[in-house]
Design an enzyme around this catalytic site. Structure first.
Site, PDB file in Angstrom:
ATOM      1  N   SER A  22       0.867  -1.261   0.070  1.00 20.64           N
ATOM      2  CA  SER A  22       0.178   0.040   0.023  1.00 20.64           C
ATOM      3  C   SER A  22       0.844   1.209  -0.018  1.00 20.64           C
ATOM      4  O   SER A  22       0.388   2.500   0.006  1.00 20.64           O
ATOM      5  CB  SER A  22      -1.002   0.053   1.408  1.00 20.64           C
ATOM      6  N   HIS A 155     -39.941  23.863  -8.432  1.00 20.26           N
ATOM      7  CA  HIS A 155     -40.169  22.889  -9.666  1.00 20.26           C
ATOM      8  C   HIS A 155     -39.715  23.390 -10.984  1.00 20.26           C
ATOM      9  O   HIS A 155     -39.798  23.207 -11.909  1.00 20.26           O
ATOM     10  CB  HIS A 155     -41.735  22.579 -10.119  1.00 20.26           C
ATOM     11  N   SER A 276     -14.225  25.871 -26.874  1.00 20.22           N
ATOM     12  CA  SER A 276     -14.513  24.670 -27.632  1.00 20.22           C
ATOM     13  C   SER A 276     -13.249  24.468 -28.388  1.00 20.22           C
ATOM     14  O   SER A 276     -12.998  25.391 -29.071  1.00 20.22           O
ATOM     15  CB  SER A 276     -15.858  24.627 -28.269  1.00 20.22           C
ATOM     16  N   LYS A 282     -18.146  29.184 -28.468  1.00 19.80           N
ATOM     17  CA  LYS A 282     -18.257  28.420 -27.114  1.00 19.80           C
ATOM     18  C   LYS A 282     -17.581  29.063 -25.870  1.00 19.80           C
ATOM     19  O   LYS A 282     -16.504  29.224 -26.051  1.00 19.80           O
ATOM     20  CB  LYS A 282     -18.027  27.091 -27.019  1.00 19.80           C
ATOM     21  N   GLU A 289     -19.843  22.124 -14.325  1.00 18.58           N
ATOM     22  CA  GLU A 289     -20.326  20.924 -14.680  1.00 18.58           C
ATOM     23  C   GLU A 289     -19.309  20.022 -13.903  1.00 18.58           C
ATOM     24  O   GLU A 289     -19.942  18.830 -13.374  1.00 18.58           O
ATOM     25  CB  GLU A 289     -20.075  20.794 -16.206  1.00 18.58           C
ATOM     26  N   LYS A 324      -8.085   3.450   2.662  1.00 21.11           N
ATOM     27  CA  LYS A 324      -7.380   4.791   2.148  1.00 21.11           C
ATOM     28  C   LYS A 324      -7.682   5.513   0.842  1.00 21.11           C
ATOM     29  O   LYS A 324      -7.835   6.514   0.701  1.00 21.11           O
ATOM     30  CB  LYS A 324      -5.756   4.152   2.645  1.00 21.11           C
TER      31      LYS A 324
HETATM   32  N1  ARG Z   1      -1.097  -1.062   5.328  1.00 22.87           N
HETATM   33  C1  ARG Z   1      -1.839  -1.629   6.318  1.00 22.87           C
HETATM   34  C2  ARG Z   1      -3.387  -1.128   6.563  1.00 22.87           C
HETATM   35  O1  ARG Z   1      -3.349  -0.020   5.939  1.00 22.87           O
HETATM   36  C3  ARG Z   1      -1.237  -1.709   7.573  1.00 22.87           C
HETATM   37  C4  ARG Z   1      -1.747  -2.866   8.676  1.00 22.87           C
HETATM   38  C5  ARG Z   1      -1.470  -4.118   8.440  1.00 22.87           C
HETATM   39  N2  ARG Z   1      -1.625  -4.824   9.671  1.00 22.87           N
HETATM   40  C6  ARG Z   1      -1.462  -6.035   9.444  1.00 22.87           C
HETATM   41  N3  ARG Z   1      -1.793  -7.085  10.460  1.00 22.87           N
HETATM   42  N4  ARG Z   1      -1.223  -6.965   8.306  1.00 22.87           N
HETATM   43  O2  ARG Z   1      -4.356  -1.545   7.018  1.00 22.87           O
END
Ligand code: ARG
Length: 456
Positions: A22, A155, A276, A282, A289, A324
């Site tokens: 991540s 309306h 445009s 335009k 939008e 996240k």
């Molecule tokens: N990157 C993980 C998260 O965002 C961190 C926690 C990972 N914990 C674990 N027990 N694998 O949740």
């Protein structure tokens, strides 16, 4: 080598790595994660689990890592699965054995929950601040065109005349509620999960209240399982952003309408419109939008998270890592929309004459005819009936309502109701759309905005 290599004989397969990592998106949490770690090592020191020297070394190391991020020179290594592991790996590289103590009495589960609360706390403050700026822009625009008025619609049919300031302040009130909601969410999330460990606390003598205090949380968690599994604060934030986004979307839709040739109530500045690629004439309100369009994605982020949370057993589950991207996306996008819409309103020119002409539609005075009759003692339902019959006659005969009223011997004294601006001036009950009711509303709104600003 991963931080848990002690337990394993084979390294992680590439396919799992791609699913699991991540860092590619959670590196934006570095500052909040480091803040959490600094508090954590101070807590370890207070618990006697680190010496003062070790604590100082770790704090200095974390500060150095923070500088590396700020200067854009932090290097991710293979094995840095997420921002937490990357920082711990680097701390150990820099501080050796002392670095290897940093994760004492901590799990990534309480760590990530802490980091995320710190991030959301700041994000909510920033979004609330920018939302307040937009409310002030709306108020200022209304004041700039103090006497301008337009038809108010129900309306999407012309209903009654309203001051432009009254109309814009209606949006400001909904934004003020958004700010109130974000301040409220921020208060509720301000509980520290740090010290909950993986899910059940620790045998080591830490005091979660110490780190809670250092991080500006109102209190530490009471239940370790709740602390690591609770993402209500993310869901609430995504809801608050989604609803704010829906408000901005409605404002965007209105700007799209106002800037059409058909309405012609407003023009946006050249710096807030687009041309445009094909049609030379335009001048498009893309800003409005997109404000409207982004709301779909904000609602999607909320929906996605709720579905992720639904059905998760206690306590931490890796699914939670999916909190996240929708969160970061909603925070980024709402700030972009807020800034652009604020600029669009600042650049706006309101066509006072066109809006007034639309609001001087005779038929908008029909209710005044009925209310004048009420003032003369006629029961409202009968007065409504009489005014309705006059409207019917005017429409059938292709004449103005003013003309039909003036031509009626019993009603000729009501002709003055149709004078330009007269209908607006009569909207004077508390909170109404006319100039007499304006000042009190403005001071109530200003009071509310002021108090929100203080609470921020
Ligand atoms: N990157 C993980 C998260 O965002 C961190 C926690 C990972 N914990 C674990 N027990 N694998 O949740």
């Amino acid at each position: 080598m991963t931080l848990w290599s002690g337990r394993f004989t084979a390294s992680m397969d590439e396919a799992l790595w791609k699913l699991s990592e991540s860092y590619s998106f959670d590196h934006v949490l570095y500052a909040h994660d480091i803040a959490g770690s600094v508090a954590h090592v101070r807590g370890l020191r207070a618990a006697g689990l680190l010496t003062s020297d070790e604590c100082d070394t770790l704090v200095a190391t974390l500060e150095q890592i923070s500088t590396e991020f700020e200067q854009g020179i932090f290097e991710r290594r293979a094995g840095d699965e997420d921002i937490h592991m990357a920082i711990e790996r680097r701390a150990t590289e820099l501080a050796g054995t002392v670095g290897a103590k940093i994760h004492t009495a901590r799990s990534r589960n309480d760590q990530v929950a802490t980091t995320l609360r710190l991030f959301v706390r700041d994000a909510l403050s920033e979004i609330a601040r920018q939302t307040l700026t937009l409310t002030e822009t709306l108020v200022a625009l209304g004041q700039r065109y103090g006497e301008a008025y337009l038809p108010g619609y129900t309306h999407l049919q012309r209903a009654q005349p309203v001051l432009l300031s009254h109309h814009l302040q209606a949006h400001a009130w909904s934004l003020a509620r958004d700010v109130d909601r974000m301040i409220d969410a921020r208060r509720r999330l301000n509980v520290s999960p740090l010290g909950a460990g993986a899910l059940a606390g620790t045998s080591l003598p830490i005091q979660p209240s110490v780190t809670a205090g250092l991080l500006g949380f109102d209190e530490p968690f009471a239940n370790s399982m709740d602390a690591v599994s609770d993402r209500d604060f993310v869901a609430e934030t995504l809801f608050d952003i989604a609803l704010l986004g829906v408000h901005l979307s409605r404002m965007g839709e209105e700007l799209v309408l106002w800037t059409t040739s058909e309405f012609h109530f407003a023009t946006l500045g050249d710096d807030f419109t687009t041309g445009s690629s094909m049609l030379p004439q335009k001048k498009n309100s893309d800003v409005a939008e997109l404000a409207r369009g982004k709301s779909g994605r904000l609602v999607g982020n909320l929906t996605g998270l709720l579905v992720t949370l639904k059905g998760l057993p206690l306590s931490y589950n890796r699914d939670l890592q999916e909190d996240k991207e929708p969160l970061f996306d909603s925070v980024t996008q709402i700030l972009v929309v807020l800034a652009a819409l604020d600029g669009a309103y600042r650049s706006m020119t309101f066509d006072v004459a066109a809006a007034a002409a639309a609001a001087e539609d005779d038929l908008l005075v029909a209710i005044d005819v009925a209310e004048a009759l009420v003032a003369e003692g006629v029961a409202f339902r009968h007065a409504h009936e009489m005014a309705g019959a006059l409207v019917g006659r005017a429409v059938r005969e292709g004449r103005g309502l003013a003309e039909v009223v003036a031509a009626d011997d019993r009603l000729a004294h009501l002709a003055s109701l149709f004078a330009p601006g007269a209908a607006l001036a009569r909207r004077r009950s508390p909170g109404a759309s006319g100039p007499l009711a304006g000042p009190e509303q403005l001071s109530r709104l200003r009071e509310r905005l002021e108090s929100l600003r203080t609470r921020l």
